[in-house]
Scaffold this motif. Structure first.
Motif, PDB file in Angstrom:
ATOM      1  N   ALA A  94     -38.214  14.909   0.978  1.00 47.74           N
ATOM      2  CA  ALA A  94     -37.035  14.801   1.472  1.00 47.74           C
ATOM      3  C   ALA A  94     -36.112  13.954   0.632  1.00 47.74           C
ATOM      4  CB  ALA A  94     -36.931  14.360   3.098  1.00 47.74           C
ATOM      5  N   VAL A  95     -35.002  14.182   0.236  1.00 52.84           N
ATOM      6  CA  VAL A  95     -33.957  13.242  -0.449  1.00 52.84           C
ATOM      7  C   VAL A  95     -32.740  12.693   0.346  1.00 52.84           C
ATOM      8  CG1 VAL A  95     -32.463  13.000  -2.529  1.00 52.84           C
ATOM      9  CG2 VAL A  95     -34.640  14.228  -2.495  1.00 52.84           C
ATOM     10  N   VAL A  96     -32.190  13.619   0.813  1.00 51.19           N
ATOM     11  CA  VAL A  96     -30.850  13.543   1.870  1.00 51.19           C
ATOM     12  C   VAL A  96     -30.954  14.270   3.095  1.00 51.19           C
ATOM     13  CG1 VAL A  96     -28.193  13.487   1.822  1.00 51.19           C
ATOM     14  CG2 VAL A  96     -29.530  12.624   0.005  1.00 51.19           C
ATOM     15  N   VAL A  97     -30.563  14.015   4.072  1.00 57.10           N
ATOM     16  CA  VAL A  97     -30.457  14.765   5.464  1.00 57.10           C
ATOM     17  C   VAL A  97     -28.874  15.038   5.733  1.00 57.10           C
ATOM     18  CG1 VAL A  97     -30.882  15.404   7.731  1.00 57.10           C
ATOM     19  CG2 VAL A  97     -32.682  14.010   6.381  1.00 57.10           C
ATOM     20  N   LEU A  98     -28.482  16.163   5.765  1.00 53.38           N
ATOM     21  CA  LEU A  98     -27.112  16.572   6.117  1.00 53.38           C
ATOM     22  C   LEU A  98     -26.989  17.072   7.429  1.00 53.38           C
ATOM     23  CD1 LEU A  98     -25.921  18.126   2.665  1.00 53.38           C
ATOM     24  CD2 LEU A  98     -25.691  15.974   3.308  1.00 53.38           C
ATOM     25  N   GLU A  99     -25.778  17.239   8.088  1.00 57.62           N
ATOM     26  CA  GLU A  99     -25.702  17.640   9.238  1.00 57.62           C
ATOM     27  C   GLU A  99     -24.304  18.404   9.214  1.00 57.62           C
ATOM     28  OE1 GLU A  99     -24.611  16.062  13.805  1.00 57.62           O
ATOM     29  OE2 GLU A  99     -26.461  15.912  13.231  1.00 57.62           O
TER      30      GLU A  99
END
Length: 636
Positions: free
Chosen positions: A589-594
Motif C-alpha cells: 500500500a502506498v496511498v489510501v484514497l476516499e
C-alpha cells in the motif's frame, strides 16, 4: 395534527422524491444543502433552501444542530430524514422532537433498539424471529466462511467476507476503519456467511393505533460488494412457506419494538429457511418497486402516520411485477471506480419511472454516494418488466459522466437473472462471464466524424465555400481519430461526404444536435450527435457513446514519468503509507484514497523506491493526478 411545511434532512434523489409527494399533498418544502450541492436540482425544487457551509458530510448533512436550526429559521413544522446520513440516528430524532417538530419516522427508542445490529438480533431472538449468530471469540474453521458487518450502518460499507481464520483480525480492522469513516461508529460483528442464500426483505408500515402491515416483499439478491444493484417486487420463486414466514416474522419484528411509520425487515432466505438480518428504521432506496406493485405512496403513508392517522383497509395482493436498478457514476471496466463530471445529457424514454438526483448541468462530485438515479419498470409480469427496463437503459441518453448502465443491461439479460435463479454472491461468481467489454457501435465514430466535418465546414466563412472534408491531396482521405476506436477515413466527392462501405443518407446540422443517417447493406441507422470542444456524444440504435477526440499534437508537459502512480478518480487522500526513499514491494500500500464514501488503496506496481511523493493526508486530488513515483531498482 396537520403537517404544513416539511424540511428534508437529506439530498439528491430522495430529497426530490419526498418533495414530489409533499407537492401532491399541498405541503410546503424546505431543502438543506452543502456548498457542493448548491446547484443541484433538489435545491431548486424546494420552496425554501438553507445553506449548510462546507461540502463534507461531517460538516453539513451530519450536523444535527445545523439542520434543526434550518427548520426553525424556515418555519418548518416537520422533518423527513430520507435515508442515509441522520435517518437512523436516534439522538437526532430526539432533538427534532425536543425542538417541537414532528419527526416523520419511528420513535427514537425503536431506532436505538434496531440501530445496533447486535442488539437487534437479541431482541429478534427473544421475539421468536429466526436469527444467525456466531461468537467471534470462539470461531473455528467449521464456522467459515464468515461475514464481518458494521453494527451501525449498511450499504456494504464496513462489510468483509472472511474465508480463512488467519485473515479474520485483518478484515476486522479494515471493517472497523471503514465503518468509523462511514458511520462514525467502528463497532462490527460477525455472522455465518451463506453465499447461496437470497436477500429478501419485507416492507412494513405501522401506525400509532396498533396496526402493522407487511406490504409485500422484495428480492435484493443481486449485489456487488454487498451493495444492492437490482431490486424487484414481489420476490420471485419464493416458496409459500418462506413467504409466509417472512411476512409473519416482519410483523413480529415491528411489534417487538413498538414500531411506527415505514421500515424494512431484511432476511436471508435459504430454501424454506429464513434468517433475520437487520431492520432498517427508515425508507429504503428500493421502495419504488413496492409502491408500483401495491399502488401505495410510502412517503404519503409516512406523513399520514406522523400526523396520527390510522392505516385503513388492508394491503392488497401485488399487481404485476416491478424491477429497479441503481444507476451509478462508476466505471465497471476500471474496477468500478467512482466517476465525476458534469451531466451533458440525461434523458430516458417514456414507460419507466426515474427517480434521479441529477439533470442536465448537474455536477457529480467526490463527496457523496455515487448513485445518480434509480430506474424502475413495471409490467404485468416479470418478463415484461425486465424487457422494458433493458430497453429503457439501451435507449437512454446519458453523457458527461461514465455510468454502470451497460453493466446493468448485461446483468438483467444474464440467463440466471432471467430465470430468477438468485443468490447474494451471484455477481461475484459470474460477473466475469456476464460483464463482457462493451463494444462500441462501429458506425458511431463514422457518424461523429461526418457530423464534425459538416459543422466545421458550415461554420467557417472560408470553408463553407469548400466541400466538407476537402484536402489539397484529393487521392488521400480525411482522417478523424477518437480514443479507443479505429480511425475514421472519409472523402468529399461532388460535395458529398463518403465512407467506404457506408452510404450517407443524410446529415442534418440544424439545431444543437446533428442528425446523421447511414446505410450499410440495406440497413439504415440513425444517430444523434452532439459536438463538444474535445468530446463528441453519439446516440444510436446500440446505445450511447462519448468519443474523445485525439489531439494532433501531444504537449510534452502532459507526459508523466515512468512508474507514476495516478489517482484513478477525484478523491481525498486519507492515508499515506510511505515516505520518499522508502523501499516497497509489488502490492504494498502506498496511498489510501476516499471517494463517494468508499476507500481505495493505491499499491506499488513493482518492487522499487518511492520518489516524488506528491500528496499529503487531507489533500484533494483530481483524476490522473500523480500521487507518487515508484522507481524500479536495477535488476528488480
Amino acid at each position: 395534527m396537520t403537517i404544513r411545511r416539511v424540511l428534508v434532512a437529506n439530498r439528491g434523489e430522495i430529497a426530490r422524491r419526498v418533495f414530489r409527494t409533499c407537492r401532491d399533498l399541498g405541503i410546503e418544502t424546505v431543502a438543506v444543502h452543502s456548498d457542493a450541492d448548491a446547484g443541484m436540482p433538489f435545491v431548486a425544487e424546494a420552496d425554501l433552501a438553507v445553506r449548510l457551509p462546507g461540502s463534507a458530510p461531517s460538516e453539513t448533512y451530519l450536523r444535527a444542530d445545523l439542520v434543526i436550526d434550518a427548520a426553525r429559521r424556515t418555519g418548518a413544522d416537520a422533518v423527513h430524514p430520507g435515508y442515509g446520513f441522520l435517518s437512523e440516528n436516534a439522538d437526532f430524532a430526539r432533538e427534532v422532537e425536543k425542538a417541537g417538530l414532528t419527526w416523520i419516522g419511528p420513535s427514537p427508542e425503536s431506532i436505538d433498539e434496531m440501530g445496533s445490529k447486535i442488539r437487534a438480533k437479541e431482541i429478534m431472538g427473544a421475539a421468536g424471529v429466526p436469527i444467525l449468530s456466531v461468537d467471534v471469540d470462539a470461531v473455528t474453521d467449521a464456522d467459515l466462511p464468515l461475514l464481518v458487518k458494521a453494527s451501525a450502518g449498511g450499504g456494504g460499507r464496513g462489510m468483509r467476507v472472511v474465508e480463512r481464520l488467519e485473515d479474520l483480525e485483518g478484515e476486522l480492522e479494515k471493517a472497523r476503519a471503514e465503518a468509523a469513516s462511514a458511520f462514525g461508529d467502528g463497532t462490527v460483528f460477525v455472522e455465518p456467511y451463506l453465499p447461496r442464500a437470497r436477500h429478501v426483505e419485507v416492507q412494513v408500515l405501522a401506525d400509532t393505533h396498533g396496526t402493522v402491515w407487511a406490504v409485500g416483499d422484495r428480492d435484493c439478491s443481486i449485489q456487488r460488494r454487498h451493495q444492492k444493484v437490482v431490486e424487484e417486487a414481489p420476490a420471485p420463486n419464493l416458496s409459500e412457506q418462506a413467504r409466509t414466514t417472512l411476512h409473519t416474522a416482519a410483523r413480529a419484528a415491528a411489534e417487538a419494538v413498538d414500531y411506527r411509520g415505514a421500515g424494512t425487515v431484511e432476511f436471508l432466505v435459504d430454501g424454506d429457511r429464513v434468517f433475520f438480518l437487520e431492520m432498517n428504521t427508515r425508507l429504503q432506496v428500493e421502495h419504488p418497486v413496492t409502491e408500483m406493485v401495491h399502488g401505495i405512496d410510502l412517503v404519503a403513508a409516512q406523513i399520514a402516520i406522523a400526523e396520527g392517522k390510522p392505516l385503513e383497509g388492508e394491503v392488497g395482493e401485488p399487481q404485476g411485477h416491478a424491477v429497479e436498478v441503481r444507476l451509478y457514476a462508476e466505471d465497471p471496466s476500471d474496477d468500478w471506480a467512482p466517476q465525476t463530471g458534469t451531466i451533458r445529457a440525461f434523458e430516458f424514454p417514456d414507460g419507466v419511472r426515474v427517480d434521479s438526483a441529477v439533470e442536465v448541468g448537474s455536477t457529480v462530485g467526490i463527496h457523496y454516494d455515487a448513485m445518480i438515479a434509480k430506474v424502475i419498470a413495471h409490467g404485468p409480469d416479470r418478463t415484461t418488466a425486465l424487457r422494458t427496463l433493458v430497453d429503457a437503459l439501451r435507449r437512454a441518453r446519458i453523457h458527461g459522466v461514465t455510468t454502470n448502465r451497460s453493466a446493468l443491461r448485461q446483468i438483467l439479460e444474464a440467463q440466471q437473472v432471467q430465470d430468477a435463479d438468485l443468490w447474494t454472491s451471484m455477481l461475484e461468481e459470474h460477473g466475469s462471464q456476464w460483464l463482457r467489454a462493451t463494444e462500441i457501435d462501429p458506425f458511431a465514430p463514422v457518424a461523429a466524424a461526418l457530423a464534425e466535418a459538416t459543422v466545421t465546414a458550415a461554420s467557417s466563412p472560408v470553408l463553407n465555400r469548400i466541400p466538407a472534408g476537402y484536402r489539397n491531396v484529393p487521392s488521400q482521405p480525411h482522417v478523424r481519430e477518437y480514443d479507443g476506436v479505429e480511425p475514421v477515413r472519409y472523402r468529399s466527392q461532388g460535395g458529398r461526404l463518403t465512407v467506404d462501405g457506408v452510404t450517407v443518407v443524410s446529415i442534418d446540422a440544424g439545431g444543437e444536435t446533428v442528425r446523421v443517417q447511414l446505410e450499410t447493406e440495406g440497413v439504415t441507422r440513425r444517430y444523434a450527435v452532439a459536438l463538444g470542444d474535445d468530446v463528441v456524444d453519439v446516440d444510436g440504435p446500440e446505445g450511447s457513446v462519448s468519443l474523445r477526440t485525439v489531439p494532433r499534437f501531444v504537449d510534452p508537459a502532459d507526459v508523466v514519468a515512468e512508474g507514476s502512480l495516478l489517482a484513478p478518480m477525484p478523491a481525498a487522500v486519507t492515508d499515506v503509507k510511505v515516505a520518499d526513499g522508502d523501499r516497497v514491494s509489488k502490492g504494498d500500500a502506498v496511498v489510501v484514497l476516499e471517494a463517494m464514501k468508499m476507500q481505495h488503496t493505491i499499491t506499488a506496481p513493482a518492487d522499487g523506491v518511492v520518489s516524488g511523493l506528491a500528496v499529503t493526508v487531507g489533500q484533494q486530488v483530481e483524476a490522473g493526478a500523480v500521487l507518487a513515483v515508484i522507481e524500479e531498482e536495477a535488476g528488480a
